[in-house]
Design an enzyme around this catalytic site. Sequence first.
Site, PDB file in Angstrom:
ATOM      1  N   GLN A 254       2.501  31.072 -23.449  1.00 17.84           N
ATOM      2  CA  GLN A 254       1.726  30.409 -22.507  1.00 17.84           C
ATOM      3  C   GLN A 254       1.059  29.322 -23.171  1.00 17.84           C
ATOM      4  O   GLN A 254       0.698  28.199 -22.579  1.00 17.84           O
ATOM      5  CB  GLN A 254       0.981  31.222 -21.554  1.00 17.84           C
ATOM      6  CG  GLN A 254       0.462  30.543 -20.147  1.00 17.84           C
ATOM      7  CD  GLN A 254       1.719  30.305 -19.315  1.00 17.84           C
ATOM      8  OE1 GLN A 254       2.736  30.876 -19.566  1.00 17.84           O
ATOM      9  NE2 GLN A 254       1.438  29.343 -18.271  1.00 17.84           N
ATOM     10  N   HIS A 257       1.724  25.521 -23.765  1.00 23.06           N
ATOM     11  CA  HIS A 257       1.753  24.412 -22.648  1.00 23.06           C
ATOM     12  C   HIS A 257       0.730  23.460 -22.838  1.00 23.06           C
ATOM     13  O   HIS A 257       1.001  22.101 -22.802  1.00 23.06           O
ATOM     14  CB  HIS A 257       1.237  25.276 -21.271  1.00 23.06           C
ATOM     15  CG  HIS A 257       2.331  25.632 -20.415  1.00 23.06           C
ATOM     16  ND1 HIS A 257       3.171  24.748 -20.031  1.00 23.06           N
ATOM     17  CD2 HIS A 257       2.468  26.991 -19.966  1.00 23.06           C
ATOM     18  CE1 HIS A 257       4.087  25.685 -19.214  1.00 23.06           C
ATOM     19  NE2 HIS A 257       3.561  26.958 -19.141  1.00 23.06           N
ATOM     20  N   GLU A 322      -4.892  33.123 -13.841  1.00 23.31           N
ATOM     21  CA  GLU A 322      -3.678  32.327 -13.022  1.00 23.31           C
ATOM     22  C   GLU A 322      -2.604  33.143 -13.190  1.00 23.31           C
ATOM     23  O   GLU A 322      -1.897  33.674 -12.211  1.00 23.31           O
ATOM     24  CB  GLU A 322      -3.422  30.950 -13.921  1.00 23.31           C
ATOM     25  CG  GLU A 322      -2.392  30.292 -13.376  1.00 23.31           C
ATOM     26  CD  GLU A 322      -1.895  29.159 -13.994  1.00 23.31           C
ATOM     27  OE1 GLU A 322      -1.128  28.277 -13.284  1.00 23.31           O
ATOM     28  OE2 GLU A 322      -2.165  29.291 -15.075  1.00 23.31           O
ATOM     29  N   HIS A 323      -2.280  33.567 -14.460  1.00 24.39           N
ATOM     30  CA  HIS A 323      -1.104  34.762 -14.653  1.00 24.39           C
ATOM     31  C   HIS A 323      -1.722  36.093 -15.132  1.00 24.39           C
ATOM     32  O   HIS A 323      -2.320  36.051 -16.358  1.00 24.39           O
ATOM     33  CB  HIS A 323      -0.290  34.068 -15.558  1.00 24.39           C
ATOM     34  CG  HIS A 323       0.528  32.615 -15.268  1.00 24.39           C
ATOM     35  ND1 HIS A 323      -0.212  31.687 -15.687  1.00 24.39           N
ATOM     36  CD2 HIS A 323       1.562  32.507 -14.375  1.00 24.39           C
ATOM     37  CE1 HIS A 323       0.795  30.457 -15.405  1.00 24.39           C
ATOM     38  NE2 HIS A 323       1.605  31.169 -14.617  1.00 24.39           N
ATOM     39  N   ASP A 356       7.604  31.173 -14.247  1.00 23.89           N
ATOM     40  CA  ASP A 356       7.423  29.763 -14.564  1.00 23.89           C
ATOM     41  C   ASP A 356       8.549  28.861 -14.361  1.00 23.89           C
ATOM     42  O   ASP A 356       8.634  27.579 -14.052  1.00 23.89           O
ATOM     43  CB  ASP A 356       7.109  29.571 -15.935  1.00 23.89           C
ATOM     44  CG  ASP A 356       5.552  29.433 -16.396  1.00 23.89           C
ATOM     45  OD1 ASP A 356       4.695  29.694 -15.304  1.00 23.89           O
ATOM     46  OD2 ASP A 356       5.175  29.430 -17.545  1.00 23.89           O
ATOM     47  N   HIS A 415     -21.214  21.076  29.476  1.00 25.14           N
ATOM     48  CA  HIS A 415     -20.332  22.350  29.571  1.00 25.14           C
ATOM     49  C   HIS A 415     -20.245  23.212  30.649  1.00 25.14           C
ATOM     50  O   HIS A 415     -19.008  23.897  31.266  1.00 25.14           O
ATOM     51  CB  HIS A 415     -20.614  23.136  28.320  1.00 25.14           C
ATOM     52  CG  HIS A 415     -20.338  22.809  26.778  1.00 25.14           C
ATOM     53  ND1 HIS A 415     -20.736  21.505  26.682  1.00 25.14           N
ATOM     54  CD2 HIS A 415     -19.543  23.018  25.952  1.00 25.14           C
ATOM     55  CE1 HIS A 415     -20.262  21.086  25.221  1.00 25.14           C
ATOM     56  NE2 HIS A 415     -19.344  22.138  24.868  1.00 25.14           N
TER      57      HIS A 415
END
Length: 431
Positions: A254, A257, A322-323, A356, A415
Site C-alpha cells: 500500500q 501508492h 481506510e483499509h 484494490d 399552515h
Amino acid sequence: MTSKETPTKGVQYVKAPERDSIGDNASVETLVAQIIADVRERGDAAVRDYSVKFDKAELAAFEVTPEEREAALAELDPQTRADTEFAIGNVRKFAEAQLATILPLEIELRPGLHLGHRVIPIERVGCYVPGGRYPLLSAPIMTIVPAKVAGCDEVIACLPPNAHRAMIAGCHLSGADRIFRIGGAQAIAAMAYGTESVPAVHKIVGPGNAFVNEAKRQVFGPVGIDQLAGPSEIFIVADETGDAVMIATDLLAQAEHDIRTRVGLITTDRALAEATLKEVERQLLDLSTAPVAGQAWRDYGEIVVCDDEAAMIAYSDHIAAEHLQVHTLDPQATARKLRNYGSLFIGELASVVYSDKCCGTNHTLPTMGAGRYTGGLWVGAYVKIATHQWLDDRGVAAVAPPAARQSASESLEGHRRAAQLRLDRLQKVSA
C-alpha cells in the site's frame, strides 16, 4: 528502540510517524477557488488554459471520440483486457447484489395514510479518474460500473490528458457514456457547472490529489460528492499469531501508492512489532518502488504495541483506517468487535490488493478518520431514496386535527389553514 506513549491509553509506539498526514495536506483553497471561478466564467477556454499550465497538454478537443476509444481498446494487451473484464464482472455482480437490498417501500401507516419511498437513480454522474504514477485500470471500474448498475442515465468520465491510453480503454470497458481528457480542479469545476463541451452533472465521485479533493469540497452543494478522500491508508491489527513477513509485505504494497500513504501495525505482541519493523527495512532493500514506499514508511509509518485486545480494538477504532486487515488467531471474532474502518479484510488470506484490483468490493473508501461516520463508495451512492405520501378521507381525518393544532401553537397561520381546509371540506361532504 525507545517506546513512547500514544494519545490512547495502553498503547505505545515502537515506530512513531514522523509527520502528520492530515496536517501535511497544505491548503490549496485559494488557488482552487480561482480555478473554479474561472471555469464557471470562461468555460472551455479556462479549461484549455489550465490543461496547458498544469498538464502541459494542448488539446483541440477534450472529448475522446468513438474512434479513439476503439483504438485504445485495440492497443490493450489481451491478458490485461481479460483481467480488466474479470474485475468489471466481479464489481458489477457485487453492486447488483447490493442494489437488490435497496427496496422501494409502500406502507399504510394508519388507515388512509399511505407512505413510501422510491429508489431513483441519479440522472447524470461525473466520475473523476486519477492519472497517477501508474495506469490504475481498477480506478474507472470502481466509479463507473456501480453507476451503470444503479441505472444512471449518463455517466461522464474525466481523466488527466496525460493519463496512460489504457485508462481510456478502462473507462470504455467500464461503461462510461462520455470520456473527457480533463484533469485536476478544472475537471471538477467543468463537471459541476458545465462548459461548452462538458455537461453539468448532478454528483461527482472518485479520488484525486489535493487539488481535486479541495475542488470537490468547494463545489459541494450545487452538486453532490461521494466523499473527501485523502492519501491512502492501511493498518493491520494482529496478535502473536501474526506473520511479520506477510504484514511487512502488505504494508509496503500500500505504501507504494504515494509518498504520503499512511501505514501501520497495531498489535498486542511486542516481538511481532519489532520483527515487522526489521522486516519492512529488509524488504525495502530490493523493492523496486522503494523510493516511494520507503519515504511513505519513514514519514507516516507506525507500529504500536497495545496492552491487551481491548486497547488494540480501541486504537484501531480511533484510527478508523481506510483499509483494515485482521491477522489474529480468530479473525472473525476480532472483526465483530471492530466498528470504524473503510473496508475490512478478515484473515491473512484477505489482502487489500485483491479489493484494490478485482475481487468485487469497491476500493474508493473513506480516509482521514472518516470511517468513523461513513462507509465507502457503493451502488447506493448513485441512487436517491425519495419519500412520498398520499391520503384518503380516513387519513385526512386522522392527520389534519393534530397538524392544525400544532401549526396554531407555532403561530403558523398559513399552515393551520392548509391543514384545516381539507378537514373542513371533508366534514362538509360527510354532513
